[in-house]
Design a protein around this motif. Sequence first.
Motif, PDB file in Angstrom:
ATOM      1  N   GLY A 126      34.424  39.881  51.489  1.00  0.00           N
ATOM      2  CA  GLY A 126      34.901  38.833  51.429  1.00  0.00           C
ATOM      3  C   GLY A 126      34.175  38.295  49.857  1.00  0.00           C
ATOM      4  N   VAL A 127      33.636  39.125  48.325  1.00  0.00           N
ATOM      5  CA  VAL A 127      33.021  38.620  47.398  1.00  0.00           C
ATOM      6  C   VAL A 127      33.239  39.641  46.945  1.00  0.00           C
ATOM      7  CG1 VAL A 127      31.955  36.621  47.220  1.00  0.00           C
ATOM      8  CG2 VAL A 127      30.420  38.922  48.124  1.00  0.00           C
ATOM      9  N   GLU A 128      33.119  40.091  45.687  1.00  0.00           N
ATOM     10  CA  GLU A 128      32.685  40.854  45.166  1.00  0.00           C
ATOM     11  C   GLU A 128      31.955  42.615  45.003  1.00  0.00           C
ATOM     12  OE1 GLU A 128      33.454  38.612  44.081  1.00  0.00           O
ATOM     13  OE2 GLU A 128      35.089  37.999  43.271  1.00  0.00           O
ATOM     14  N   SER A 129      31.880  43.269  44.702  1.00  0.00           N
ATOM     15  CA  SER A 129      30.919  44.363  44.840  1.00  0.00           C
ATOM     16  C   SER A 129      29.627  43.505  43.532  1.00  0.00           C
ATOM     17  CB  SER A 129      31.477  45.565  44.255  1.00  0.00           C
ATOM     18  OG  SER A 129      32.051  45.680  42.838  1.00  0.00           O
ATOM     19  N   THR A 130      28.280  44.572  44.205  1.00  0.00           N
ATOM     20  CA  THR A 130      27.322  44.629  43.572  1.00  0.00           C
ATOM     21  C   THR A 130      27.245  45.110  42.464  1.00  0.00           C
ATOM     22  OG1 THR A 130      26.363  43.587  45.575  1.00  0.00           O
ATOM     23  CG2 THR A 130      25.036  44.064  43.534  1.00  0.00           C
ATOM     24  N   VAL A 131      26.831  44.212  41.073  1.00  0.00           N
ATOM     25  CA  VAL A 131      27.001  45.854  40.183  1.00  0.00           C
ATOM     26  C   VAL A 131      26.043  45.755  39.618  1.00  0.00           C
ATOM     27  CG1 VAL A 131      27.683  45.645  37.788  1.00  0.00           C
ATOM     28  CG2 VAL A 131      29.326  44.846  39.060  1.00  0.00           C
ATOM     29  N   ILE A 132      25.377  47.345  39.318  1.00  0.00           N
ATOM     30  CA  ILE A 132      24.048  47.247  38.792  1.00  0.00           C
ATOM     31  C   ILE A 132      23.875  48.012  37.931  1.00  0.00           C
ATOM     32  CG2 ILE A 132      22.980  46.063  40.857  1.00  0.00           C
ATOM     33  CD1 ILE A 132      22.789  50.083  41.128  1.00  0.00           C
ATOM     34  N   SER A 133      22.937  48.020  36.561  1.00  0.00           N
ATOM     35  CA  SER A 133      22.893  49.218  35.631  1.00  0.00           C
ATOM     36  C   SER A 133      21.671  49.602  36.005  1.00  0.00           C
ATOM     37  CB  SER A 133      22.798  48.884  34.170  1.00  0.00           C
ATOM     38  OG  SER A 133      22.035  47.822  34.449  1.00  0.00           O
ATOM     39  N   PHE A 134      21.215  50.538  35.085  1.00  0.00           N
ATOM     40  CA  PHE A 134      19.538  51.149  35.480  1.00  0.00           C
ATOM     41  C   PHE A 134      19.046  51.728  34.238  1.00  0.00           C
ATOM     42  CE2 PHE A 134      22.706  53.403  37.955  1.00  0.00           C
ATOM     43  CZ  PHE A 134      22.201  52.495  39.688  1.00  0.00           C
ATOM     44  N   GLU A 135      17.613  50.595  33.929  1.00  0.00           N
ATOM     45  CA  GLU A 135      17.421  50.851  32.622  1.00  0.00           C
ATOM     46  C   GLU A 135      15.775  50.621  32.541  1.00  0.00           C
ATOM     47  OE1 GLU A 135      19.310  45.970  31.470  1.00  0.00           O
ATOM     48  OE2 GLU A 135      16.839  46.394  31.389  1.00  0.00           O
ATOM     49  N   ASN A 136      15.227  52.126  32.062  1.00  0.00           N
ATOM     50  CA  ASN A 136      14.285  53.300  32.132  1.00  0.00           C
ATOM     51  C   ASN A 136      13.164  52.906  33.496  1.00  0.00           C
ATOM     52  OD1 ASN A 136      14.026  53.369  29.796  1.00  0.00           O
ATOM     53  ND2 ASN A 136      13.328  51.166  29.252  1.00  0.00           N
ATOM     54  N   GLY A 137      14.567  53.602  34.612  1.00  0.00           N
ATOM     55  CA  GLY A 137      14.055  52.978  36.079  1.00  0.00           C
ATOM     56  C   GLY A 137      13.994  52.314  36.393  1.00  0.00           C
ATOM     57  N   LYS A 138      14.612  51.351  35.703  1.00  0.00           N
ATOM     58  CA  LYS A 138      14.374  49.584  37.425  1.00  0.00           C
ATOM     59  C   LYS A 138      16.165  49.416  37.097  1.00  0.00           C
ATOM     60  CE  LYS A 138      10.541  47.185  34.501  1.00  0.00           C
ATOM     61  NZ  LYS A 138       9.955  47.128  33.370  1.00  0.00           N
ATOM     62  N   ILE A 139      16.234  49.016  38.027  1.00  0.00           N
ATOM     63  CA  ILE A 139      17.785  47.790  38.561  1.00  0.00           C
ATOM     64  C   ILE A 139      18.660  47.195  37.981  1.00  0.00           C
ATOM     65  CG2 ILE A 139      18.984  48.359  40.451  1.00  0.00           C
ATOM     66  CD1 ILE A 139      16.790  49.678  42.145  1.00  0.00           C
ATOM     67  N   ARG A 140      19.041  46.680  37.201  1.00  0.00           N
ATOM     68  CA  ARG A 140      19.349  45.114  36.608  1.00  0.00           C
ATOM     69  C   ARG A 140      20.717  44.798  37.459  1.00  0.00           C
ATOM     70  NH1 ARG A 140      18.722  42.047  32.226  1.00  0.00           N
ATOM     71  NH2 ARG A 140      17.634  43.175  30.961  1.00  0.00           N
ATOM     72  N   ILE A 141      20.325  44.030  37.924  1.00  0.00           N
ATOM     73  CA  ILE A 141      21.354  42.891  38.626  1.00  0.00           C
ATOM     74  C   ILE A 141      22.481  42.853  37.982  1.00  0.00           C
ATOM     75  CG2 ILE A 141      22.349  41.830  40.693  1.00  0.00           C
ATOM     76  CD1 ILE A 141      20.280  42.476  42.214  1.00  0.00           C
ATOM     77  N   LEU A 142      23.690  42.806  37.416  1.00  0.00           N
ATOM     78  CA  LEU A 142      24.310  42.311  36.535  1.00  0.00           C
ATOM     79  C   LEU A 142      25.553  41.156  37.066  1.00  0.00           C
ATOM     80  CD1 LEU A 142      25.581  45.182  34.569  1.00  0.00           C
ATOM     81  CD2 LEU A 142      23.738  43.267  33.892  1.00  0.00           C
ATOM     82  N   ARG A 143      25.665  41.934  38.660  1.00  0.00           N
ATOM     83  CA  ARG A 143      26.198  40.330  39.602  1.00  0.00           C
ATOM     84  C   ARG A 143      25.488  40.431  41.264  1.00  0.00           C
ATOM     85  NH1 ARG A 143      33.513  41.104  39.856  1.00  0.00           N
ATOM     86  NH2 ARG A 143      31.813  43.187  41.141  1.00  0.00           N
ATOM     87  N   PRO A 144      25.663  40.036  41.934  1.00  0.00           N
ATOM     88  CA  PRO A 144      25.158  39.819  42.842  1.00  0.00           C
ATOM     89  C   PRO A 144      26.054  40.173  43.718  1.00  0.00           C
ATOM     90  CG  PRO A 144      24.515  37.862  42.214  1.00  0.00           C
ATOM     91  CD  PRO A 144      25.760  38.678  41.472  1.00  0.00           C
ATOM     92  N   GLY A 145      26.087  40.582  44.656  1.00  0.00           N
ATOM     93  CA  GLY A 145      27.283  40.957  45.969  1.00  0.00           C
ATOM     94  C   GLY A 145      26.641  41.303  47.825  1.00  0.00           C
ATOM     95  N   PHE A 146      27.638  41.892  48.530  1.00  0.00           N
ATOM     96  CA  PHE A 146      26.463  42.181  49.184  1.00  0.00           C
ATOM     97  C   PHE A 146      25.559  42.988  49.638  1.00  0.00           C
ATOM     98  CE2 PHE A 146      27.210  44.073  53.555  1.00  0.00           C
ATOM     99  CZ  PHE A 146      27.154  42.875  54.808  1.00  0.00           C
ATOM    100  N   ILE A 147      25.876  43.456  48.532  1.00  0.00           N
ATOM    101  CA  ILE A 147      24.046  44.858  48.356  1.00  0.00           C
ATOM    102  C   ILE A 147      23.144  43.636  47.888  1.00  0.00           C
ATOM    103  CG2 ILE A 147      22.829  46.824  48.083  1.00  0.00           C
ATOM    104  CD1 ILE A 147      26.299  47.933  48.822  1.00  0.00           C
ATOM    105  N   SER A 148      21.940  43.545  48.548  1.00  0.00           N
ATOM    106  CA  SER A 148      21.180  42.172  48.111  1.00  0.00           C
ATOM    107  C   SER A 148      20.530  42.877  47.268  1.00  0.00           C
ATOM    108  CB  SER A 148      20.981  41.297  49.507  1.00  0.00           C
ATOM    109  OG  SER A 148      20.200  42.043  50.386  1.00  0.00           O
ATOM    110  N   ALA A 149      19.406  41.704  46.786  1.00  0.00           N
ATOM    111  CA  ALA A 149      18.923  42.211  45.728  1.00  0.00           C
ATOM    112  C   ALA A 149      17.281  42.844  46.791  1.00  0.00           C
ATOM    113  CB  ALA A 149      17.891  41.328  45.143  1.00  0.00           C
ATOM    114  N   GLU A 150      17.444  41.972  47.907  1.00  0.00           N
ATOM    115  CA  GLU A 150      16.151  42.560  48.837  1.00  0.00           C
ATOM    116  C   GLU A 150      16.376  44.005  48.844  1.00  0.00           C
ATOM    117  OE1 GLU A 150      18.153  39.825  48.532  1.00  0.00           O
ATOM    118  OE2 GLU A 150      16.367  38.053  49.813  1.00  0.00           O
ATOM    119  N   GLU A 151      18.068  44.552  49.293  1.00  0.00           N
ATOM    120  CA  GLU A 151      17.872  45.349  49.852  1.00  0.00           C
ATOM    121  C   GLU A 151      17.700  46.912  48.510  1.00  0.00           C
ATOM    122  OE1 GLU A 151      21.195  46.387  52.722  1.00  0.00           O
ATOM    123  OE2 GLU A 151      21.449  44.669  51.807  1.00  0.00           O
TER     124      GLU A 151
END
Length: 337
Positions: free
Chosen positions: A177-202
């Motif tokens: 029901g909500v759009e995908s989680t969008v992430i990018s990679f920054e020196n081994g870190k994961i930046r969340i650009l848009r939250p989605g069903f796959i959560s920050a916790e996961e």
Amino acid sequence: MTFDTKLLTSSDDDIREAAEIIKNGGIVGMPTETVYGLAANAEDPDAVEKIFAAKGRPQDNPLIVHLADFSHTKDFVKDIPDIASIMAERFCPGPLTMIFPKKDRIPDITSAGLDTVGIRIPAHKAARKLIEYSGKAIAAPSANLSGSPSPTTAEHVMKDMDGKIPAVIDGGSCPVGVESTVISFENGKIRILRPGFISAEELSEFGEIIIDKHITSAADDNEKVRSPGMKYKHYSPKANVTVIDGDREKYIGFVNSHTGSNIYAMPFDSDEQLCTIPAVPYGDTSEEQAARLFAVLRKFDEIGAEQVYARCPSMDGVGLAVYNRLLRAAGFEVIKL
Ligand code: AMP
Ligand code: MG
């Protein structure tokens, strides 16, 4: 050009018909597990242009490219960090979009002039068949008119796209029901650009998480953002939406004292009985709220609501995605009680 927009089923024959449209440079409404997408051959600039035209989408907002299998990603991007491959084993296919440096075969119009591209492997059977039968990488943004709530049923797509596109595949209601989680990679870190069903916790199992500040706050007019979609007010019904941040007692007290014509509450299911003004509830759990949010926002258009007071959702898990969409629907207007 105007079309008689055909409502196709999810049968193999109908998906093959849709795949022919894609192969011939046309665009098609496609169900996915998140929301309905507007699909075209990602490598065909003329086909992709039709998506921007049908949606009225700003030319600087890039499209996500959908592939059948994560192993195909290397054909379209220059570099895949190890962490992305590890995450793909867990989350692909599924509602996760990962941003990578793009190869030249992805045209500029698809990436909106950026040198990166978002790749997603959808899980929905009909979307997977459309990719497979067309043999194309499929660019697909949400199938709504730009600025409107995303479509979670084929009827929603018809409402926005009837006469503008040749066909929509009906795959029923989108489960997430909500759009995908969008992430990018920054020196081994994961930046969340848009939250989605796959959560920050996961995602945090795989590396340090940065939650981009524009997920919960508006960007200034001239501010540089990492994801162009962050600049736009999205998902808005015609009514003015206000997010009311408070516990049940305070929320009910607030809405019941705001009576008037075409004023509506948008409570949790379990608050509904207590509302004395007309109400359209949007679920109790974060998962229910994600699945129903856009249909409820569209409902307010149908009933001619002018003011909607939405109870602020929890921000845990998929709740952060619900909050992010609702905040944009509200043009960032929040009343804290
Ligand atoms: P939609 O296609 O409507 O689901 O929106 C796609 C979202 O993903 C937009 O908010 C885009 O700004 C974002 N996006 C797509 N590609 C990129 C990219 N290469 N870099 C950053 N954000 C992206
Ligand atoms: Mg969209």
